[in-house]
Design an enzyme around this catalytic site. Structure first.
Site, PDB file in Angstrom:
ATOM      1  N   GLU A 165       0.828  -1.210   0.000  1.00 42.59           N
ATOM      2  CA  GLU A 165       0.000   0.000   0.000  1.00 42.59           C
ATOM      3  C   GLU A 165       0.860   1.258   0.000  1.00 42.59           C
ATOM      4  O   GLU A 165       2.031   1.231   0.327  1.00 42.59           O
ATOM      5  CB  GLU A 165      -0.940   0.029   1.221  1.00 42.59           C
ATOM      6  CG  GLU A 165      -0.371  -0.463   2.518  1.00 42.59           C
ATOM      7  CD  GLU A 165       0.800   0.310   3.048  1.00 42.59           C
ATOM      8  OE1 GLU A 165       0.776   1.560   2.984  1.00 42.59           O
ATOM      9  OE2 GLU A 165       1.764  -0.312   3.538  1.00 42.59           O
ATOM     10  N   GLU A 187       4.472  -0.549   1.755  1.00 39.02           N
ATOM     11  CA  GLU A 187       4.647  -0.798   0.318  1.00 39.02           C
ATOM     12  C   GLU A 187       4.535  -2.282  -0.044  1.00 39.02           C
ATOM     13  O   GLU A 187       4.397  -2.625  -1.204  1.00 39.02           O
ATOM     14  CB  GLU A 187       6.004  -0.286  -0.201  1.00 39.02           C
ATOM     15  CG  GLU A 187       6.269   1.173  -0.003  1.00 39.02           C
ATOM     16  CD  GLU A 187       7.626   1.609  -0.531  1.00 39.02           C
ATOM     17  OE1 GLU A 187       8.370   0.758  -1.110  1.00 39.02           O
ATOM     18  OE2 GLU A 187       7.980   2.796  -0.374  1.00 39.02           O
TER      19      GLU A 187
END
Length: 363
Positions: free
Chosen positions: A177, A320
Site C-alpha cells: 500500500e 509498500e
C-alpha cells in the site's frame, strides 16, 4: 474472465484448508533426511501451503505484489511527517521501478501491480491500474471517511484485480500500500474492531515527534467518537474510519482465499485489512501468511487477534509490501525443501527407528 459481483459472492467461495494435502505434506516432510520437525517454521509453512493450494508440493513461479494507493482526508489534521502530495509522487516512483518494494520484488521474482484506488490527483501512466473510487477519503475526524457504497466498491476492485492476475497464472499474492495518513486510518480500524485505546493503536508512522504522536492519538479518538463505527459490521468500520487502499486490500485478501491462493500480509496497514477480511470470513485467516512484525506498536495487537505468527522481525515500518516480499524467499525455501530434498529411502540412509513426531499438528 470471471468477476466477483458482490461481497457474498466472494465469501461463498472461501473454503476450509485441504486437510488431505496438508497431511500428505506433513508425512513427506517426516520422510526427508532430517530429524522430524527440525526445520521448524519452514515445515509449518510447507504444510500450510499444501493445505491452502490442495497440492502436496506446490510451487509459485508467478507472484504479484498488489500495491493499493489512496489519499486520506485526515491528513489535514497534521498527523504525518510528510505532506499528502507524497502519495502521487510515490506512485510514480513505483511505476518507474525506483521504490524499495520494486527493488526487493525484482530480487524475489515478483511483479508489482500499482493500483490508483483513491489518489487525490489525476494520475496517468501506461502501467498504472486506474480504478479510482474517489479523490481520497474525507476527514474521518469530522465525519465518515467515505460512503458504505464506496467502501464496498473499493473492496470489489481489490478482489477483481486478484481475479485478473489469477487468470494470468498468478497463484501467490503479497499485499502492499501507499497513502500518506494510512497509519492513522489503520489505528482507527484497529481500535474500532478490538477495542484497544488509540494510545495503544497509534504509532509513529512516517516518524513523527512525541507531540504529534499525542495529537495523532487524539485525532483517532475524535474519529471514533464522531463516527461510532459498529465493530460487528466491517463495512461500517471501513466506511467510517478506514481508507480506500485498506478496503482494496481487504478485497485482495478475501479473493486470494476464495481462489485458494496464499496471501502474504505485509505490515500494519495490510494487517488492518487482514483483520477486516477475517471479520468478513473467519475462514480467510488460514490463507494468510504473516511476513513480519512492524515497528508500529499496533501491529502486534493485529497479529495476535488474527492468530498469525510472523516469520521475520526486522523492525521495518516502510509498508509498500516490503516485508511481504522478503518473506517470499522463505516461501520459496519451504517449497524447494519439499520438491528437492532426498528422503531416507531414496538416499539409502537408516532412520534409526520409528519417530512419533509429526508436523500434522501444525495446521
Amino acid at each position: 474472465m470471471s468477476q466477483f459481483i458482490s461481497i457474498p459472492h466472494i465469501l461463498g467461495d472461501i473454503k476450509p484448508l485441504d486437510i488431505n494435502a496438508a497431511t500428505a505434506a506433513a508425512a513427506h516432510l517426516d520422510s526427508l533426511t532430517k530429524p522430524p520437525g527440525s526445520l521448524g517454521k519452514l515445515e509449518t509453512l510447507a504444510i500450510k501451503l499444501a493445505g491452502i493450494t490442495g497440492v502436496e508440493r506446490p510451487s509459485f513461479p508467478h507472484r504479484s505484489v498488489i500495491v493499493m494507493a489512496a489519499d486520506h482526508g485526515v491528513c489535514e489534521e497534521g498527523i504525518s511527517a510528510f505532506p499528502a502530495e507524497v502519495t502521487p509522487q510515490m506512485v510514480l516512483n513505483f511505476l518507474a521501478g525506483g521504490a524499495a518494494v520494486n527493488v526487493l520484488s525484482r530480487q524475489a521474482g515478483a511483479e508489482v501491480l500499482c493500483v490508483d484506488i483513491g489518489v487525490n490527483a489525476e494520475m496517468n501512466h501506461p502501467d498504472l491500474i486506474s480504478r479510482k473510487v474517489r479523490m481520497g477519503t474525507a476527514n474521518m475526524a469530522k465525519g465518515p471517511a467515505m460512503s458504505r457504497e464506496e467502501a464496498e466498491a473499493a473492496l470489489l476492485i481489490g478482489a477483481n484485480i486478484v481475479n485478473e492476475a489469477y487468470d494470468r497464472g498468478v497463484r501467490l499474492f503479497v499485499t502492499g500500500e501507499m497513502g500518506i495518513g494510512n497509519t492513522t486510518a489503520s489505528a482507527a480500524v484497529l481500535s474500532a474492531l478490538i477495542g484497544v485505546s488509540p494510545l495503544e493503536s497509534v504509532g509513529r508512522g512516517t516518524g513523527i515527534s512525541d507531540e504529534v504522536l499525542r495529537h495523532k492519538a487524539l485525532v483517532v479518538e475524535r474519529a471514533l467518537e464522531c463516527n461510532t463505527p459498529n465493530s460487528l459490521d466491517p463495512i461500517d468500520v471501513l466506511s467510517k474510519v478506514g481508507g480506500l487502499e485498506i478496503a482494496g486490500l481487504t478485497g485482495v485478501i478475501l479473493a486470494a482465499a476464495a481462489r485458494q491462493c496464499p496471501v502474504v500480509i505485509d505490515g500494519f496497514i495490510s494487517s488492518a485489512a487482514a483483520l477486516l477480511a477475517q471479520r468478513f470470513s473467519p475462514e480467510s485467516a488460514v490463507y494468510m501468511i504473516a511476513s513480519h512484525t512492524s515497528h508500529e506498536q499496533g501491529h502486534a495487537h493485529l497479529l495476535k487477534e488474527l492468530g498469525l505468527d510472523p516469520m521475520l522481525q526486522l523492525d521495518m515500518r516502510l509498508g509498500e509490501g516490503t516485508g511481504g516480499v522478503l518473506a517470499l524467499h522463505l516461501i520459496d525455501a519451504a517449497c524447494r525443501i519439499m520438491a528437492e530434498m532426498a528422503t531416507f529411502e531414496s538416499a539409502g540412509i537408516s532412520t534409526g527407528g520409528e519417530s512419533t513426531e509429526s508436523g500434522t499438528n501444525q495446521l
